[in-house]
Write a protein that holds these residues in place. Sequence first.
Motif, PDB file in Angstrom:
ATOM      1  N   GLY A 148       0.679   5.248   1.214  1.00  0.00           N
ATOM      2  CA  GLY A 148      -0.060   6.238   1.974  1.00  0.00           C
ATOM      3  C   GLY A 148       0.211   7.650   1.482  1.00  0.00           C
ATOM      4  O   GLY A 148       1.281   7.943   0.935  1.00  0.00           O
ATOM      5  N   TRP A 165     -10.373  13.067  -2.188  1.00  0.00           N
ATOM      6  CA  TRP A 165     -10.250  13.379  -0.755  1.00  0.00           C
ATOM      7  C   TRP A 165      -9.862  14.848  -0.563  1.00  0.00           C
ATOM      8  O   TRP A 165     -10.423  15.547   0.305  1.00  0.00           O
ATOM      9  N   GLU A 212       0.830  -1.190   0.000  1.00  0.00           N
ATOM     10  CA  GLU A 212       0.000   0.000   0.000  1.00  0.00           C
ATOM     11  C   GLU A 212       0.867   1.243   0.000  1.00  0.00           C
ATOM     12  O   GLU A 212       2.010   1.230   0.486  1.00  0.00           O
ATOM     13  N   PRO A 258      -8.285   8.644  -6.005  1.00  0.00           N
ATOM     14  CA  PRO A 258      -8.789   8.770  -4.625  1.00  0.00           C
ATOM     15  C   PRO A 258      -8.206   9.949  -3.854  1.00  0.00           C
ATOM     16  O   PRO A 258      -8.936  10.630  -3.117  1.00  0.00           O
ATOM     17  N   GLN A 259      -6.906  10.202  -3.996  1.00  0.00           N
ATOM     18  CA  GLN A 259      -6.311  11.283  -3.218  1.00  0.00           C
ATOM     19  C   GLN A 259      -6.822  12.658  -3.649  1.00  0.00           C
ATOM     20  O   GLN A 259      -6.935  13.576  -2.826  1.00  0.00           O
ATOM     21  N   ALA A 313      -5.299  10.982   5.142  1.00  0.00           N
ATOM     22  CA  ALA A 313      -5.551  10.859   3.705  1.00  0.00           C
ATOM     23  C   ALA A 313      -5.680   9.385   3.320  1.00  0.00           C
ATOM     24  O   ALA A 313      -5.260   8.488   4.065  1.00  0.00           O
ATOM     25  N   PRO A 314      -6.223   9.107   2.159  1.00  0.00           N
ATOM     26  CA  PRO A 314      -6.424   7.705   1.756  1.00  0.00           C
ATOM     27  C   PRO A 314      -5.116   7.012   1.403  1.00  0.00           C
ATOM     28  O   PRO A 314      -4.099   7.653   1.138  1.00  0.00           O
ATOM     29  N   ARG A 315      -5.181   5.694   1.407  1.00  0.00           N
ATOM     30  CA  ARG A 315      -4.090   4.866   0.894  1.00  0.00           C
ATOM     31  C   ARG A 315      -4.492   4.290  -0.458  1.00  0.00           C
ATOM     32  O   ARG A 315      -5.675   4.176  -0.761  1.00  0.00           O
ATOM     33  N   ARG A 316      -3.467   3.928  -1.234  1.00  0.00           N
ATOM     34  CA  ARG A 316      -3.733   3.268  -2.513  1.00  0.00           C
ATOM     35  C   ARG A 316      -2.950   1.963  -2.581  1.00  0.00           C
ATOM     36  O   ARG A 316      -1.811   1.887  -2.090  1.00  0.00           O
ATOM     37  N   ASP A 336      -2.312   9.508   8.812  1.00  0.00           N
ATOM     38  CA  ASP A 336      -3.262   8.520   8.303  1.00  0.00           C
ATOM     39  C   ASP A 336      -4.602   9.143   7.904  1.00  0.00           C
ATOM     40  O   ASP A 336      -5.579   8.437   7.672  1.00  0.00           O
TER      41      ASP A 336
END
Length: 296
Positions: A171, A205, A169, A201-202, A258-261, A256
Amino acid sequence: MQNSTEQSGLPLDWDDVRYFLALARQRSLSGAARVLHVEHSTVARRVQGLETRLGVRLFDRLPRSWPLTAEGEALLAHAGRMEEEALAFGRAALGASTLEGTVRLSVPPVFGSHFLVPRLAALRPHWQGIVLDLTGEARAAELHRGEADLAVRLSRPQQPGLAARKLGEMGYGLYGGHGWVGLPQDAWVFLGYGESLREVPQQRWLERLAGERPFVMHANDLATLHQGCRGGLGLAVLPHFLARDDPALFGMMPPDAAPRRDIWLAVHPDVRRSPRVRAVAEALAKAVQEASGSLI
């Protein structure tokens, strides 16, 4: 152009058919030349040679485009099947190859330059005799068309027929230059991705976080956002591996927030049988697993 039994009986050169397909898909000499990495005059010469050999006019020469003639349209599907067979032959040959040779890897540009490449020296013993041909590109390389042997992607590959393996992953966090530290949040301005990457996604967000507060720059390149953020232009959502240890940047929110990919490695099943492709794939998996702390 008149049909000629003598000409049409000559054996075809697969390279000429490849040029035919590129021009049919791009509809212009310049577009086909970019795809094939040659001069546009080379495309014209190879297509003219194919037409002469077949005794058939394949394209209409218009000022701004080269559309297929009816005869060209009739041959397009046959040429596509030739391409699929040629690509399958190449993949099978790679699967039967030795440990030595070239492996072509497609990676997101900044992930390749700032995360992967600095770790390659430590991994070199795992792929002695292999030359790594690394291409940094935001788009998804067409593995079915042989554009790469392996591809690192930040979402699970959706193309049918590909084998995919989750490596780990990545972050992200909200970062800014030190001049932003201590300023009220209603004074924040933002740097974001351009329209072509608005759905990642980021970026979604960040847009929710920004709300009514302004974006002062959009870019389709992570390196540009990074430099804009370092220069104090605004706040940006950046991967931790790029920004966390940068002395010019400060984390503006919990790491943590923000989203993870997910990080995926994609390969065509035929190519996966190649010993050298397997060796590089294992080395990449090892690099991501050993550095997971810097990624998240």
